[in-house]
Every structure is written in structure tokens, then in C-alpha cells.
Design a protein around this motif. Sequence first.
Motif, mmCIF file in Angstrom:
data_model
loop_
_atom_site.group_PDB
_atom_site.id
_atom_site.type_symbol
_atom_site.label_atom_id
_atom_site.label_comp_id
_atom_site.label_asym_id
_atom_site.label_seq_id
_atom_site.Cartn_x
_atom_site.Cartn_y
_atom_site.Cartn_z
ATOM 1 N N ASP A 81 9.697 1.064 9.156
ATOM 2 C CA ASP A 81 9.451 2.709 9.373
ATOM 3 C C ASP A 81 8.222 3.032 10.147
ATOM 4 O O ASP A 81 8.198 4.061 10.771
ATOM 5 N N ARG A 82 7.027 2.523 9.759
ATOM 6 C CA ARG A 82 5.625 2.905 10.076
ATOM 7 C C ARG A 82 5.676 2.625 11.703
ATOM 8 O O ARG A 82 5.317 3.466 12.497
ATOM 9 N N ASP B 187 0.770 -1.283 0.057
ATOM 10 C CA ASP B 187 -0.078 0.006 -0.061
ATOM 11 C C ASP B 187 0.919 1.363 -0.020
ATOM 12 O O ASP B 187 0.294 2.439 -0.227
ATOM 13 N N GLY B 188 2.158 1.168 0.479
ATOM 14 C CA GLY B 188 2.983 2.421 0.413
ATOM 15 C C GLY B 188 3.712 2.620 -0.898
ATOM 16 O O GLY B 188 3.303 3.477 -1.514
ATOM 17 N N ASN B 189 4.597 1.762 -1.265
ATOM 18 C CA ASN B 189 5.343 1.934 -2.430
ATOM 19 C C ASN B 189 5.090 1.228 -3.891
ATOM 20 O O ASN B 189 5.688 1.406 -4.736
ATOM 21 N N GLY B 190 3.964 0.499 -3.414
ATOM 22 C CA GLY B 190 3.358 -0.369 -4.813
ATOM 23 C C GLY B 190 4.478 -1.341 -5.254
ATOM 24 O O GLY B 190 4.089 -1.944 -6.288
ATOM 25 N N GLU B 191 5.429 -1.797 -4.242
ATOM 26 C CA GLU B 191 6.253 -3.003 -4.715
ATOM 27 C C GLU B 191 5.619 -4.260 -4.242
ATOM 28 O O GLU B 191 4.760 -4.342 -3.411
ATOM 29 N N ALA B 192 6.206 -5.208 -4.751
ATOM 30 C CA ALA B 192 5.583 -6.590 -4.487
ATOM 31 C C ALA B 192 6.232 -6.770 -2.993
ATOM 32 O O ALA B 192 7.285 -6.879 -2.611
ATOM 33 N N ILE B 193 5.315 -7.499 -2.074
ATOM 34 C CA ILE B 193 5.532 -8.138 -0.832
ATOM 35 C C ILE B 193 5.958 -9.507 -1.032
ATOM 36 O O ILE B 193 5.156 -10.361 -1.791
ATOM 37 N N PRO B 194 7.292 -9.974 -0.713
ATOM 38 C CA PRO B 194 7.521 -11.247 -0.764
ATOM 39 C C PRO B 194 6.616 -12.354 -0.364
ATOM 40 O O PRO B 194 5.767 -12.044 0.599
ATOM 41 N N ARG C 22 8.382 2.467 13.639
ATOM 42 C CA ARG C 22 9.245 3.485 14.467
ATOM 43 C C ARG C 22 8.656 4.949 14.367
ATOM 44 O O ARG C 22 8.401 5.504 15.656
ATOM 45 N N LEU C 23 7.729 5.385 13.456
ATOM 46 C CA LEU C 23 7.106 6.460 13.522
ATOM 47 C C LEU C 23 5.989 6.369 14.418
ATOM 48 O O LEU C 23 5.646 7.380 15.275
ATOM 49 N N GLU C 24 5.081 5.300 14.827
ATOM 50 C CA GLU C 24 4.332 5.100 15.765
ATOM 51 C C GLU C 24 4.742 5.318 17.035
ATOM 52 O O GLU C 24 4.129 5.812 17.917
ATOM 53 N N ARG C 25 5.993 4.796 17.299
ATOM 54 C CA ARG C 25 6.528 4.985 18.739
ATOM 55 C C ARG C 25 7.037 6.071 18.976
ATOM 56 O O ARG C 25 7.264 6.618 20.432
ATOM 57 N N THR C 26 7.343 6.904 18.048
ATOM 58 C CA THR C 26 7.807 8.496 18.418
ATOM 59 C C THR C 26 6.666 9.383 18.636
ATOM 60 O O THR C 26 6.926 10.386 19.034
ATOM 61 N N ARG C 27 5.197 9.004 18.279
ATOM 62 C CA ARG C 27 4.300 10.008 18.497
ATOM 63 C C ARG C 27 3.724 9.749 19.918
ATOM 64 O O ARG C 27 3.892 9.226 20.798
ATOM 65 N N ALA D 175 4.266 -15.702 6.109
ATOM 66 C CA ALA D 175 4.394 -15.592 7.943
ATOM 67 C C ALA D 175 3.489 -14.500 8.344
ATOM 68 O O ALA D 175 3.120 -14.851 9.621
ATOM 69 N N VAL D 176 3.118 -13.620 7.613
ATOM 70 C CA VAL D 176 2.204 -12.479 8.140
ATOM 71 C C VAL D 176 1.227 -12.250 7.205
ATOM 72 O O VAL D 176 1.342 -11.324 6.372
ATOM 73 N N PRO D 177 0.013 -12.897 6.956
ATOM 74 C CA PRO D 177 -0.563 -12.897 5.923
ATOM 75 C C PRO D 177 -1.514 -11.396 5.691
ATOM 76 O O PRO D 177 -2.009 -11.083 4.948
ATOM 77 N N GLU D 178 -1.605 -10.608 6.773
ATOM 78 C CA GLU D 178 -2.010 -9.412 6.911
ATOM 79 C C GLU D 178 -1.433 -8.271 6.294
ATOM 80 O O GLU D 178 -1.489 -7.149 6.480
ATOM 81 N N SER D 179 0.057 -8.727 5.968
ATOM 82 C CA SER D 179 0.870 -7.611 5.618
ATOM 83 C C SER D 179 0.163 -6.854 4.330
ATOM 84 O O SER D 179 0.192 -7.341 3.277
ATOM 85 N N CYS D 180 0.380 -5.541 4.401
ATOM 86 C CA CYS D 180 0.379 -4.644 3.260
ATOM 87 C C CYS D 180 1.182 -3.752 3.102
ATOM 88 O O CYS D 180 1.243 -2.844 2.266
ATOM 89 N N TYR D 181 2.158 -3.927 3.657
ATOM 90 C CA TYR D 181 3.436 -3.179 3.335
ATOM 91 C C TYR D 181 4.907 -4.123 3.350
ATOM 92 O O TYR D 181 4.663 -5.197 4.133
ATOM 93 N N THR D 182 5.843 -3.767 2.876
ATOM 94 C CA THR D 182 7.125 -4.589 2.831
ATOM 95 C C THR D 182 7.467 -4.429 4.414
ATOM 96 O O THR D 182 7.236 -3.624 5.036
ATOM 97 N N VAL D 183 8.682 -5.258 4.560
ATOM 98 C CA VAL D 183 9.339 -5.301 5.842
ATOM 99 C C VAL D 183 9.793 -3.884 6.181
ATOM 100 O O VAL D 183 9.652 -3.436 7.219
#
Length: 127
Positions: A119-120, A93-100, A122-127, A106-114
Motif C-alpha cells: 500500500d505504501r 509500525d503501521g497497524n501494530g500487527e506482528a510481521i511474520p 502504491r501511494l509513493e508511485r502516485t505522488r 527475507a527482508v530484515p529491514e521490514s517495519c511493515y507487513t507485506v
Amino acid sequence: MAPTTLDDAFLARQKQRLLDLRRQLVAVGDAAGADEQALQAAAGGEPQDAGDDGERFAQQENDEAVLSHNERRLAAVDRALEKIDEGTYGISDGNGEAIPRERLEAVPESCYTVEEAADRERLERTR
């Protein structure tokens, strides 16, 4: 958008895994809500000592953390199910690249690359 090479059988298995995971997350949420109601009822109106209060507050904090985590995960599961229906499952959903495929297994609900997920987070933890 990167092309995805996920076959129909894999997508069907992933959809079933996501539906099963969704049911589990909802059941855990329902159970945690029932536990919270029981804690509130047990504490209602009766004098409590400091130990009882501390234990109750610790349990309440833990329940809230579990519920918050499960709500985020449930949203990701719902999004992954949408992506299967849209034909975009396996595409970030982020960069349009294929998720392996390995990540999706391993994580069927993955909508982002590792990398994006890290990065997301880390951003959440800083909020």
C-alpha cells in the motif's frame, strides 16, 4: 500491539544482518558518489559530443536512482535497528500487527507487513 515470538538468538542474528546490510548500503552510496564526481570531472570544461552527453546523463540518472533507493533502504535498516533496541522488532509500525518471521528473514529491514508495504509503495508511485 501484537505480541512477538522472536527469540534472542533470532534477534541477534537479525541485528548482525542489519549491521552488515547497513555497511554494504553505505559502501555502495560512497562508490556511487565517487563515480558521480569522476563523471563530473571527466566532463568538466571539455567539449562533449551529443553521444557523450547522453551516455553521461543516462549514467547520472541511474546513479541517482540507485542512491535514492539505497537511502530509503538505509532509513528502513536504521529503523529496524532502533526497533530491535526498543524491543518492538517484528511489530508493524503501521497497524501494530506482528510481521511474520519469514518476512523478517527475507527482508530484515521490514517495519511493515507485506500488505502495508505494498500500500505504501502504491501511494509513493502516485505522488
